[in-house]
Design an enzyme around this catalytic site. Sequence first.
Site, PDB file in Angstrom:
ATOM      1  N   LYS A   1      10.039 -16.415 -10.434  1.00 21.20           N
ATOM      2  CA  LYS A   1       9.128 -15.442 -11.038  1.00 21.20           C
ATOM      3  C   LYS A   1       8.105 -16.162 -11.909  1.00 21.20           C
ATOM      4  O   LYS A   1       8.496 -16.903 -12.838  1.00 21.20           O
ATOM      5  CB  LYS A   1       9.934 -14.436 -11.863  1.00 21.20           C
TER       6      LYS A   1
ATOM      7  N   ASN B   1       0.846  -1.190   0.000  1.00 18.85           N
ATOM      8  CA  ASN B   1       0.000   0.000   0.000  1.00 18.85           C
ATOM      9  C   ASN B   1       0.887   1.248   0.000  1.00 18.85           C
ATOM     10  O   ASN B   1       2.106   1.141   0.016  1.00 18.85           O
ATOM     11  CB  ASN B   1      -0.946  -0.014   1.205  1.00 18.85           C
TER      12      ASN B   1
ATOM     13  N   LYS C   1     -11.107  -4.663  18.964  1.00 17.27           N
ATOM     14  CA  LYS C   1      -9.688  -5.034  18.990  1.00 17.27           C
ATOM     15  C   LYS C   1      -9.071  -4.867  20.382  1.00 17.27           C
ATOM     16  O   LYS C   1      -7.861  -5.026  20.534  1.00 17.27           O
ATOM     17  CB  LYS C   1      -8.909  -4.190  17.976  1.00 17.27           C
TER      18      LYS C   1
ATOM     19  N   LYS D   1     -14.515  -0.353  16.504  1.00 12.53           N
ATOM     20  CA  LYS D   1     -13.230  -0.966  16.159  1.00 12.53           C
ATOM     21  C   LYS D   1     -12.336  -1.058  17.398  1.00 12.53           C
ATOM     22  O   LYS D   1     -11.690  -2.071  17.629  1.00 12.53           O
ATOM     23  CB  LYS D   1     -12.546  -0.105  15.085  1.00 12.53           C
TER      24      LYS D   1
ATOM     25  N   ASP E   1      -4.418  -6.235   4.515  1.00 12.83           N
ATOM     26  CA  ASP E   1      -5.554  -7.028   5.010  1.00 12.83           C
ATOM     27  C   ASP E   1      -5.653  -8.372   4.304  1.00 12.83           C
ATOM     28  O   ASP E   1      -6.284  -9.293   4.800  1.00 12.83           O
ATOM     29  CB  ASP E   1      -6.862  -6.244   4.819  1.00 12.83           C
TER      30      ASP E   1
ATOM     31  N   PHE F   1      -4.232   2.579  14.404  1.00 13.23           N
ATOM     32  CA  PHE F   1      -4.522   3.643  13.451  1.00 13.23           C
ATOM     33  C   PHE F   1      -5.664   3.155  12.566  1.00 13.23           C
ATOM     34  O   PHE F   1      -5.867   1.951  12.406  1.00 13.23           O
ATOM     35  CB  PHE F   1      -3.287   3.948  12.584  1.00 13.23           C
TER      36      PHE F   1
HETATM   37  N1  CTP Z   1      -3.890  -3.922  11.513  1.00 22.96           N
HETATM   38  C1  CTP Z   1      -3.326  -5.090  11.983  1.00 22.96           C
HETATM   39  N2  CTP Z   1      -3.356  -6.223  11.215  1.00 22.96           N
HETATM   40  C2  CTP Z   1      -3.948  -6.211  10.019  1.00 22.96           C
HETATM   41  C3  CTP Z   1      -4.535  -5.034   9.527  1.00 22.96           C
HETATM   42  C4  CTP Z   1      -4.493  -3.896  10.299  1.00 22.96           C
HETATM   43  O1  CTP Z   1      -2.781  -5.101  13.081  1.00 22.96           O
HETATM   44  N3  CTP Z   1      -3.945  -7.310   9.298  1.00 22.96           N
HETATM   45  C5  CTP Z   1      -3.845  -2.728  12.354  1.00 22.96           C
HETATM   46  C6  CTP Z   1      -3.203  -1.522  11.724  1.00 22.96           C
HETATM   47  O2  CTP Z   1      -1.836  -1.422  12.092  1.00 22.96           O
HETATM   48  C7  CTP Z   1      -3.995  -0.373  12.343  1.00 22.96           C
HETATM   49  C8  CTP Z   1      -5.342  -0.963  12.663  1.00 22.96           C
HETATM   50  O3  CTP Z   1      -5.168  -2.377  12.610  1.00 22.96           O
HETATM   51  O4  CTP Z   1      -3.433   0.052  13.555  1.00 22.96           O
HETATM   52  C9  CTP Z   1      -6.472  -0.595  11.761  1.00 22.96           C
HETATM   53  O5  CTP Z   1      -6.185  -0.939  10.458  1.00 22.96           O
HETATM   54  P1  CTP Z   1      -7.235  -0.718   9.283  1.00 22.96           P
HETATM   55  O6  CTP Z   1      -6.711  -1.372   8.072  1.00 22.96           O
HETATM   56  O7  CTP Z   1      -7.591   0.719   9.195  1.00 22.96           O
HETATM   57  O8  CTP Z   1      -8.536  -1.391   9.796  1.00 22.96           O
HETATM   58  P2  CTP Z   1      -9.067  -2.833   9.739  1.00 22.96           P
HETATM   59  O9  CTP Z   1      -9.419  -3.223  11.117  1.00 22.96           O
HETATM   60  O10 CTP Z   1      -8.164  -3.743   9.018  1.00 22.96           O
HETATM   61  O11 CTP Z   1     -10.436  -2.693   8.985  1.00 22.96           O
HETATM   62  P3  CTP Z   1     -10.839  -2.075   7.575  1.00 22.96           P
HETATM   63  O12 CTP Z   1      -9.594  -1.856   6.779  1.00 22.96           O
HETATM   64  O13 CTP Z   1     -11.728  -3.101   7.009  1.00 22.96           O
HETATM   65  O14 CTP Z   1     -11.547  -0.845   7.961  1.00 22.96           O
END
Ligand code: CTP
Length: 407
Positions: free
Chosen positions: A294, A214, A348, A344, A284, A330
Amino acid sequence: MNPDTSIFFKKKIVLGITASIAAFKAVSICSRLTSSGANVVPVMTPGALNFINPITFSSISGNRTIVEQFQNQRRIYHISISRSADIFLIAPASANTISKISHGIGDNFLTTSVISAKCPVLIAPAMNESMYLDPVINKNITRMKESGKFFFVGPGSGKLACGEEGIGRLENEETIIEKLGELLNYSNDLKGKRIIITAGGTREFIDTVRYISNRSSGKMGYALAEEAYFRGAREVILISTVKNLPPPYGVKVEYVENTEEMKESLFKYSNDVDIIIMAAAISDIVPVKKYDFKLKKKDDILSKIEFKENDDILKLLGEKKKEGQYIVGFAAESGYNTMSIIEKIREKNADMIVANDISREGIGMESDFNEVDIIKQDGSCRKLEKNKKRIIARGIWDEIIKSLNKL
Ligand code: CTP
Protein backbone atom coordinates in the site's frame (compact mmCIF):
# COMPACT_ATOMS: atom_id res chain seq x y z
CA MET A 1 -56.95 -19.94 -40.08
CA ASN A 2 -55.66 -22.93 -38.11
CA PRO A 3 -52.18 -22.37 -36.63
CA ASP A 4 -49.37 -24.67 -37.85
CA THR A 5 -49.03 -27.35 -35.19
CA SER A 6 -46.10 -29.35 -36.66
CA ILE A 7 -43.79 -27.61 -34.15
CA PHE A 8 -45.45 -29.62 -31.33
CA PHE A 9 -44.37 -32.99 -32.74
CA LYS A 10 -42.47 -34.94 -30.04
CA LYS A 11 -42.39 -31.92 -27.71
CA LYS A 12 -43.06 -32.43 -24.03
CA ILE A 13 -45.72 -29.98 -22.89
CA VAL A 14 -46.83 -29.68 -19.28
CA LEU A 15 -50.46 -28.55 -19.35
CA GLY A 16 -51.49 -26.96 -16.06
CA ILE A 17 -55.20 -26.70 -15.28
CA THR A 18 -56.37 -24.60 -12.32
CA ALA A 19 -59.67 -23.99 -10.57
CA SER A 20 -61.73 -22.12 -13.13
CA ILE A 21 -65.06 -22.58 -14.81
CA ALA A 22 -63.04 -22.51 -18.06
CA ALA A 23 -61.22 -25.75 -17.10
CA PHE A 24 -63.37 -27.71 -19.58
CA LYS A 25 -61.80 -25.68 -22.41
CA ALA A 26 -58.41 -27.23 -21.60
CA VAL A 27 -59.78 -30.57 -22.83
CA SER A 28 -59.83 -29.40 -26.41
CA ILE A 29 -56.36 -27.80 -26.06
CA CYS A 30 -55.03 -31.07 -24.65
CA SER A 31 -56.59 -33.00 -27.51
CA ARG A 32 -55.21 -30.63 -30.22
CA LEU A 33 -51.68 -30.79 -28.80
CA THR A 34 -51.80 -34.57 -28.38
CA SER A 35 -53.01 -35.10 -31.93
CA SER A 36 -50.14 -32.89 -33.17
CA GLY A 37 -47.73 -35.46 -31.75
CA ALA A 38 -46.92 -33.68 -28.47
CA ASN A 39 -46.35 -35.60 -25.26
CA VAL A 40 -48.78 -33.71 -23.02
CA VAL A 41 -48.41 -34.13 -19.26
CA PRO A 42 -51.58 -32.85 -17.56
CA VAL A 43 -51.13 -31.35 -14.11
CA MET A 44 -54.17 -30.16 -12.14
CA THR A 45 -54.30 -28.11 -8.98
CA PRO A 46 -56.41 -29.69 -6.21
CA GLY A 47 -58.96 -26.86 -6.69
CA ALA A 48 -59.36 -27.74 -10.38
CA LEU A 49 -60.82 -31.12 -9.34
CA ASN A 50 -64.02 -29.22 -8.45
CA PHE A 51 -64.48 -28.36 -12.12
CA ILE A 52 -63.32 -31.36 -14.14
CA ASN A 53 -62.30 -34.98 -13.66
CA PRO A 54 -58.58 -35.78 -14.11
CA ILE A 55 -59.50 -38.97 -15.99
CA THR A 56 -60.58 -36.79 -18.92
CA PHE A 57 -57.04 -35.43 -19.38
CA SER A 58 -55.40 -38.82 -18.71
CA SER A 59 -57.57 -40.48 -21.37
CA ILE A 60 -56.89 -37.82 -23.98
CA SER A 61 -53.16 -37.36 -23.38
CA GLY A 62 -52.32 -40.99 -22.58
CA ASN A 63 -50.43 -39.74 -19.50
CA ARG A 64 -51.62 -39.95 -15.92
CA THR A 65 -52.88 -36.56 -14.72
CA ILE A 66 -50.74 -35.39 -11.80
CA VAL A 67 -52.52 -33.73 -8.90
CA GLU A 68 -50.93 -34.87 -5.66
CA GLN A 69 -47.61 -33.36 -4.71
CA PHE A 70 -46.44 -36.13 -2.41
CA GLN A 71 -47.80 -39.25 -4.09
CA ASN A 72 -44.76 -40.12 -6.15
CA GLN A 73 -42.35 -42.62 -4.60
CA ARG A 74 -39.62 -42.41 -7.25
CA ARG A 75 -37.43 -39.50 -8.37
CA ILE A 76 -38.04 -35.95 -7.26
CA TYR A 77 -40.89 -35.71 -9.65
CA HIS A 78 -41.61 -31.99 -9.93
CA ILE A 79 -37.94 -31.37 -10.76
CA SER A 80 -37.68 -34.16 -13.33
CA ILE A 81 -40.90 -33.00 -15.00
CA SER A 82 -39.75 -29.40 -15.21
CA ARG A 83 -36.29 -30.28 -16.51
CA SER A 84 -37.58 -32.55 -19.25
CA ALA A 85 -40.40 -30.26 -20.41
CA ASP A 86 -39.99 -28.14 -23.53
CA ILE A 87 -42.68 -25.74 -22.44
CA PHE A 88 -45.39 -25.19 -19.81
CA LEU A 89 -48.89 -23.99 -20.56
CA ILE A 90 -51.27 -23.05 -17.76
CA ALA A 91 -54.76 -22.75 -19.23
CA PRO A 92 -56.90 -21.67 -17.52
CA ALA A 93 -54.75 -19.90 -14.92
CA SER A 94 -56.64 -18.58 -11.89
CA ALA A 95 -55.74 -15.38 -10.01
CA ASN A 96 -54.73 -17.58 -7.09
CA THR A 97 -52.23 -19.73 -9.02
CA ILE A 98 -50.78 -16.67 -10.83
CA SER A 99 -50.25 -14.85 -7.54
CA LYS A 100 -48.70 -17.85 -5.84
CA ILE A 101 -46.22 -18.40 -8.68
CA SER A 102 -45.34 -14.70 -8.79
CA HIS A 103 -44.39 -14.91 -5.10
CA GLY A 104 -42.51 -18.19 -5.39
CA ILE A 105 -45.09 -20.17 -3.41
CA GLY A 106 -45.01 -23.85 -4.28
CA ASP A 107 -47.85 -25.48 -2.38
CA ASN A 108 -48.97 -28.05 -4.94
CA PHE A 109 -47.45 -30.06 -7.77
CA LEU A 110 -48.24 -27.46 -10.43
CA THR A 111 -46.77 -24.48 -8.59
CA THR A 112 -43.60 -26.34 -7.49
CA SER A 113 -42.93 -27.61 -10.98
CA VAL A 114 -43.54 -24.19 -12.56
CA ILE A 115 -41.14 -22.56 -10.10
CA SER A 116 -38.40 -25.06 -10.94
CA ALA A 117 -39.04 -24.90 -14.71
CA LYS A 118 -36.24 -23.49 -16.84
CA CYS A 119 -38.27 -23.38 -20.04
CA PRO A 120 -40.82 -20.72 -21.05
CA VAL A 121 -44.13 -20.79 -19.19
CA LEU A 122 -47.20 -19.58 -21.07
CA ILE A 123 -50.07 -18.42 -18.90
CA ALA A 124 -53.63 -17.99 -20.11
CA PRO A 125 -55.50 -16.22 -17.28
CA ALA A 126 -59.23 -16.74 -16.74
CA MET A 127 -61.08 -14.85 -14.03
CA ASN A 128 -63.73 -12.24 -13.40
CA GLU A 129 -62.90 -8.73 -14.65
CA SER A 130 -62.84 -7.31 -11.13
CA MET A 131 -60.14 -9.83 -10.21
CA TYR A 132 -58.10 -9.33 -13.39
CA LEU A 133 -58.14 -5.55 -13.00
CA ASP A 134 -57.26 -5.69 -9.31
CA PRO A 135 -54.01 -3.72 -8.81
CA VAL A 136 -52.35 -6.54 -6.84
CA ILE A 137 -53.08 -9.15 -9.53
CA ASN A 138 -51.88 -6.70 -12.17
CA LYS A 139 -48.65 -6.07 -10.30
CA ASN A 140 -48.07 -9.82 -9.98
CA ILE A 141 -48.55 -10.30 -13.72
CA THR A 142 -46.19 -7.41 -14.56
CA ARG A 143 -43.51 -8.79 -12.25
CA MET A 144 -43.81 -12.21 -13.87
CA LYS A 145 -43.50 -10.74 -17.38
CA GLU A 146 -40.40 -8.79 -16.36
CA SER A 147 -38.69 -11.94 -15.06
CA GLY A 148 -38.34 -13.14 -18.65
CA LYS A 149 -39.61 -16.65 -17.94
CA PHE A 150 -43.36 -16.03 -18.05
CA PHE A 151 -45.46 -15.09 -21.06
CA PHE A 152 -49.15 -14.26 -21.09
CA VAL A 153 -51.84 -14.81 -23.65
CA GLY A 154 -55.16 -13.08 -23.12
CA PRO A 155 -57.45 -12.84 -21.31
CA GLY A 156 -60.10 -11.98 -23.86
CA SER A 157 -63.22 -9.86 -23.42
CA GLY A 158 -66.86 -10.83 -23.65
CA LYS A 159 -69.48 -12.62 -21.60
CA LEU A 160 -68.03 -13.99 -18.36
CA ALA A 161 -69.20 -17.10 -16.51
CA CYS A 162 -70.93 -14.98 -13.86
CA GLY A 163 -73.12 -13.35 -16.50
CA GLU A 164 -71.22 -10.05 -16.50
CA GLU A 165 -69.51 -8.60 -19.58
CA GLY A 166 -65.85 -7.68 -19.41
CA ILE A 167 -62.23 -8.76 -19.68
CA GLY A 168 -61.22 -12.05 -18.10
CA ARG A 169 -62.33 -14.81 -20.48
CA LEU A 170 -59.82 -17.51 -21.31
CA GLU A 171 -58.24 -16.52 -24.62
CA ASN A 172 -59.52 -18.51 -27.59
CA GLU A 173 -57.89 -21.84 -28.31
CA GLU A 174 -56.37 -20.85 -31.69
CA THR A 175 -54.56 -17.87 -30.17
CA ILE A 176 -53.26 -19.93 -27.23
CA ILE A 177 -51.94 -22.65 -29.53
CA GLU A 178 -50.38 -20.12 -31.91
CA LYS A 179 -48.59 -18.35 -29.05
CA LEU A 180 -47.39 -21.68 -27.65
CA GLY A 181 -45.87 -22.54 -31.05
CA GLU A 182 -44.15 -19.13 -31.25
CA LEU A 183 -42.66 -19.66 -27.80
CA LEU A 184 -41.36 -23.10 -28.69
CA ASN A 185 -39.55 -21.58 -31.67
CA TYR A 186 -38.25 -18.78 -29.52
CA SER A 187 -36.83 -21.15 -26.90
CA ASN A 188 -34.76 -22.83 -29.61
CA ASP A 189 -33.55 -19.95 -31.68
CA LEU A 190 -29.98 -19.99 -30.32
CA LYS A 191 -29.77 -23.78 -30.59
CA GLY A 192 -26.23 -24.99 -31.22
CA LYS A 193 -24.62 -21.60 -30.59
CA ARG A 194 -21.63 -21.06 -28.35
CA ILE A 195 -21.57 -17.62 -26.81
CA ILE A 196 -19.29 -15.49 -24.66
CA ILE A 197 -20.57 -12.47 -22.79
CA THR A 198 -18.51 -10.12 -20.63
CA ALA A 199 -20.06 -8.27 -17.70
CA GLY A 200 -19.16 -5.71 -15.06
CA GLY A 201 -16.52 -3.03 -14.68
CA THR A 202 -12.85 -3.97 -14.58
CA ARG A 203 -10.78 -3.11 -11.50
CA GLU A 204 -7.29 -1.97 -12.38
CA PHE A 205 -5.22 -2.03 -9.21
CA ILE A 206 -2.78 0.77 -8.42
CA ASP A 207 -1.50 -0.84 -5.25
CA THR A 208 -2.83 -3.56 -2.94
CA VAL A 209 -5.89 -1.53 -1.89
CA ARG A 210 -6.55 1.16 -4.48
CA TYR A 211 -7.98 0.62 -7.94
CA ILE A 212 -9.56 2.45 -10.84
CA SER A 213 -12.96 1.20 -11.94
CA ASN A 214 -16.43 2.39 -12.96
CA ARG A 215 -20.08 2.13 -11.89
CA SER A 216 -20.99 -0.84 -14.08
CA SER A 217 -23.11 -3.38 -12.11
CA GLY A 218 -22.88 -6.20 -14.66
CA LYS A 219 -26.68 -6.61 -14.68
CA MET A 220 -27.01 -6.13 -18.45
CA GLY A 221 -24.42 -8.84 -19.18
CA TYR A 222 -26.09 -11.22 -16.72
CA ALA A 223 -29.50 -10.60 -18.30
CA LEU A 224 -28.03 -11.30 -21.76
CA ALA A 225 -26.50 -14.56 -20.51
CA GLU A 226 -29.73 -15.67 -18.85
CA GLU A 227 -31.72 -14.95 -21.99
CA ALA A 228 -29.17 -16.77 -24.20
CA TYR A 229 -29.45 -19.94 -22.11
CA PHE A 230 -33.24 -19.60 -22.10
CA ARG A 231 -33.22 -19.48 -25.90
CA GLY A 232 -31.43 -22.79 -26.20
CA ALA A 233 -27.77 -21.80 -26.67
CA ARG A 234 -25.40 -24.78 -26.58
CA GLU A 235 -22.96 -23.05 -24.26
CA VAL A 236 -22.99 -19.65 -22.59
CA ILE A 237 -19.79 -18.44 -20.95
CA LEU A 238 -20.07 -15.33 -18.82
CA ILE A 239 -16.79 -13.59 -18.06
CA SER A 240 -17.63 -11.44 -15.11
CA THR A 241 -16.02 -9.05 -12.68
CA VAL A 242 -19.12 -9.13 -10.49
CA LYS A 243 -19.40 -11.41 -7.48
CA ASN A 244 -22.58 -10.08 -5.88
CA LEU A 245 -25.05 -11.31 -8.51
CA PRO A 246 -26.32 -14.90 -8.49
CA PRO A 247 -24.82 -16.87 -11.39
CA PRO A 248 -27.48 -17.37 -14.08
CA TYR A 249 -28.82 -20.93 -14.26
CA GLY A 250 -27.11 -23.06 -16.92
CA VAL A 251 -24.40 -20.48 -17.61
CA LYS A 252 -20.69 -21.08 -17.03
CA VAL A 253 -19.28 -18.12 -15.13
CA GLU A 254 -15.57 -17.23 -15.09
CA TYR A 255 -14.65 -14.54 -12.61
CA VAL A 256 -11.95 -12.02 -13.50
CA GLU A 257 -10.85 -8.75 -12.01
CA ASN A 258 -8.91 -6.65 -14.49
CA THR A 259 -8.48 -6.19 -18.25
CA GLU A 260 -5.53 -8.60 -18.43
CA GLU A 261 -7.53 -11.43 -16.87
CA MET A 262 -10.58 -10.63 -18.98
CA LYS A 263 -8.45 -10.65 -22.13
CA GLU A 264 -6.91 -13.96 -21.20
CA SER A 265 -10.30 -15.55 -20.54
CA LEU A 266 -11.79 -14.13 -23.72
CA PHE A 267 -8.96 -15.23 -25.97
CA LYS A 268 -9.07 -18.72 -24.51
CA TYR A 269 -12.56 -19.15 -26.04
CA SER A 270 -12.89 -16.53 -28.76
CA ASN A 271 -11.81 -18.79 -31.65
CA ASP A 272 -14.45 -21.36 -30.89
CA VAL A 273 -17.53 -19.24 -30.29
CA ASP A 274 -20.23 -18.02 -32.64
CA ILE A 275 -21.18 -14.86 -30.79
CA ILE A 276 -19.25 -12.48 -28.52
CA ILE A 277 -21.00 -9.75 -26.55
CA MET A 278 -18.79 -7.20 -24.85
CA ALA A 279 -21.16 -5.80 -22.25
CA ALA A 280 -18.36 -5.19 -19.74
CA ALA A 281 -17.23 -1.66 -19.01
CA ILE A 282 -13.51 -2.03 -19.51
CA SER A 283 -11.33 0.71 -18.16
CA ASP A 284 -9.93 2.94 -20.89
CA ILE A 285 -6.91 3.76 -18.76
CA VAL A 286 -4.79 1.52 -16.54
CA PRO A 287 -1.94 2.20 -14.14
CA VAL A 288 1.51 1.74 -15.70
CA LYS A 289 2.65 -0.14 -12.62
CA LYS A 290 0.92 -2.04 -9.82
CA TYR A 291 2.58 -1.78 -6.41
CA ASP A 292 2.44 -4.94 -4.31
CA PHE A 293 2.11 -2.95 -1.11
CA LYS A 294 0.00 0.00 0.00
CA LEU A 295 1.45 3.32 -1.06
CA LYS A 296 1.86 5.73 1.85
CA LYS A 297 0.72 9.33 1.78
CA LYS A 298 4.08 10.50 3.01
CA ASP A 299 5.76 8.80 0.00
CA ASP A 300 4.30 11.38 -2.36
CA ILE A 301 1.72 9.05 -3.92
CA LEU A 302 0.94 11.24 -6.92
CA SER A 303 4.51 11.14 -8.17
CA LYS A 304 4.38 7.34 -8.13
CA ILE A 305 1.15 6.86 -10.07
CA GLU A 306 1.13 6.97 -13.83
CA PHE A 307 -1.57 5.84 -16.23
CA LYS A 308 -1.49 4.58 -19.78
CA GLU A 309 -4.20 3.89 -22.34
CA ASN A 310 -5.61 0.38 -22.12
CA ASP A 311 -5.77 -2.16 -24.93
CA ASP A 312 -9.09 -2.05 -26.71
CA ILE A 313 -10.22 -5.66 -26.43
CA LEU A 314 -13.24 -5.26 -28.69
CA LYS A 315 -10.94 -3.94 -31.40
CA LEU A 316 -8.51 -6.83 -30.90
CA LEU A 317 -11.39 -9.31 -31.18
CA GLY A 318 -12.62 -7.52 -34.30
CA GLU A 319 -9.17 -7.81 -35.89
CA LYS A 320 -9.11 -11.58 -35.44
CA LYS A 321 -12.81 -12.17 -36.07
CA LYS A 322 -13.38 -15.54 -37.71
CA GLU A 323 -15.74 -16.21 -40.60
CA GLY A 324 -19.40 -16.08 -39.53
CA GLN A 325 -18.61 -14.87 -36.01
CA TYR A 326 -20.90 -12.12 -34.69
CA ILE A 327 -19.43 -9.47 -32.39
CA VAL A 328 -21.47 -7.03 -30.32
CA GLY A 329 -20.06 -4.07 -28.43
CA PHE A 330 -21.70 -1.69 -26.01
CA ALA A 331 -21.28 2.05 -25.85
CA ALA A 332 -22.07 3.89 -22.67
CA GLU A 333 -22.03 7.51 -23.75
CA SER A 334 -23.07 10.89 -22.36
CA GLY A 335 -25.16 11.68 -25.43
CA TYR A 336 -24.38 10.27 -28.88
CA ASN A 337 -25.46 10.31 -32.46
CA THR A 338 -25.96 7.30 -34.70
CA MET A 339 -23.17 8.34 -37.07
CA SER A 340 -20.55 8.34 -34.29
CA ILE A 341 -21.68 4.84 -33.26
CA ILE A 342 -21.55 3.56 -36.85
CA GLU A 343 -17.99 4.90 -37.06
CA LYS A 344 -17.15 3.02 -33.85
CA ILE A 345 -18.65 -0.19 -35.29
CA ARG A 346 -16.50 0.08 -38.40
CA GLU A 347 -13.36 1.10 -36.52
CA LYS A 348 -13.67 -1.96 -34.25
CA ASN A 349 -14.97 -4.36 -36.96
CA ALA A 350 -17.99 -5.15 -34.76
CA ASP A 351 -21.38 -6.19 -36.17
CA MET A 352 -23.53 -4.31 -33.72
CA ILE A 353 -23.22 -1.74 -30.95
CA VAL A 354 -25.79 -1.31 -28.23
CA ALA A 355 -25.67 2.32 -27.16
CA ASN A 356 -27.14 3.86 -24.07
CA ASP A 357 -27.11 7.39 -22.79
CA ILE A 358 -25.56 7.33 -19.32
CA SER A 359 -26.46 10.96 -18.64
CA ARG A 360 -30.11 9.85 -18.18
CA GLU A 361 -31.42 9.06 -14.71
CA GLY A 362 -32.90 5.64 -13.93
CA ILE A 363 -31.37 3.62 -16.76
CA GLY A 364 -28.03 2.04 -17.61
CA MET A 365 -25.21 1.64 -15.10
CA GLU A 366 -26.31 0.26 -11.69
CA SER A 367 -29.99 0.38 -12.64
CA ASP A 368 -32.31 -2.61 -13.21
CA PHE A 369 -33.62 -0.77 -16.26
CA ASN A 370 -32.15 0.25 -19.56
CA GLU A 371 -33.17 2.04 -22.73
CA VAL A 372 -30.92 1.45 -25.72
CA ASP A 373 -30.36 2.01 -29.42
CA ILE A 374 -29.24 -1.06 -31.32
CA ILE A 375 -27.09 0.02 -34.22
CA LYS A 376 -25.79 -2.42 -36.82
CA GLN A 377 -22.93 -2.31 -39.29
CA ASP A 378 -25.35 -1.63 -42.17
CA GLY A 379 -26.43 1.58 -40.41
CA SER A 380 -29.84 0.29 -39.30
CA CYS A 381 -30.99 1.39 -35.88
CA ARG A 382 -33.70 0.13 -33.51
CA LYS A 383 -34.68 1.79 -30.28
CA LEU A 384 -35.71 -0.31 -27.28
CA GLU A 385 -37.79 1.79 -24.92
CA LYS A 386 -37.10 1.77 -21.18
CA ASN A 387 -37.68 -1.65 -19.68
CA LYS A 388 -36.20 -4.17 -17.23
CA LYS A 389 -32.77 -5.31 -18.38
CA ARG A 390 -34.02 -8.86 -19.00
CA ILE A 391 -36.60 -7.56 -21.47
CA ILE A 392 -33.98 -5.30 -23.09
CA ALA A 393 -31.72 -8.39 -23.36
CA ARG A 394 -34.56 -10.16 -25.20
CA GLY A 395 -34.77 -7.31 -27.73
CA ILE A 396 -30.99 -7.34 -28.25
CA TRP A 397 -31.03 -11.10 -28.88
CA ASP A 398 -33.99 -10.71 -31.27
CA GLU A 399 -31.85 -8.33 -33.33
CA ILE A 400 -28.74 -10.55 -33.22
CA ILE A 401 -30.81 -13.56 -34.32
CA LYS A 402 -32.37 -11.55 -37.15
CA SER A 403 -28.89 -10.65 -38.42
CA LEU A 404 -27.61 -14.21 -38.07
CA ASN A 405 -30.56 -15.53 -40.05
CA LYS A 406 -29.61 -13.19 -42.89
CA LEU A 407 -25.98 -14.41 -43.04
N1 CTP B 1 -13.98 -1.92 -24.73
C1 CTP B 1 -12.91 -2.78 -24.86
N2 CTP B 1 -11.68 -2.43 -24.37
C2 CTP B 1 -11.50 -1.24 -23.78
C3 CTP B 1 -12.58 -0.34 -23.66
C4 CTP B 1 -13.81 -0.71 -24.14
O1 CTP B 1 -13.07 -3.87 -25.39
N3 CTP B 1 -10.32 -0.94 -23.31
C5 CTP B 1 -15.28 -2.32 -25.27
C6 CTP B 1 -16.41 -2.30 -24.28
O2 CTP B 1 -16.62 -3.59 -23.72
C7 CTP B 1 -17.60 -1.92 -25.15
C8 CTP B 1 -17.00 -1.11 -26.27
O3 CTP B 1 -15.60 -1.38 -26.25
O4 CTP B 1 -18.21 -3.04 -25.73
C9 CTP B 1 -17.19 0.37 -26.22
O5 CTP B 1 -16.69 0.88 -25.05
P1 CTP B 1 -16.70 2.44 -24.75
O6 CTP B 1 -15.91 2.68 -23.53
O7 CTP B 1 -18.09 2.95 -24.78
O8 CTP B 1 -16.05 3.09 -26.01
P2 CTP B 1 -14.59 3.37 -26.41
O9 CTP B 1 -14.38 2.77 -27.74
O10 CTP B 1 -13.63 2.98 -25.37
O11 CTP B 1 -14.57 4.92 -26.64
P3 CTP B 1 -14.97 6.16 -25.72
O12 CTP B 1 -15.13 5.68 -24.32
O13 CTP B 1 -13.84 7.08 -25.91
O14 CTP B 1 -16.21 6.63 -26.36
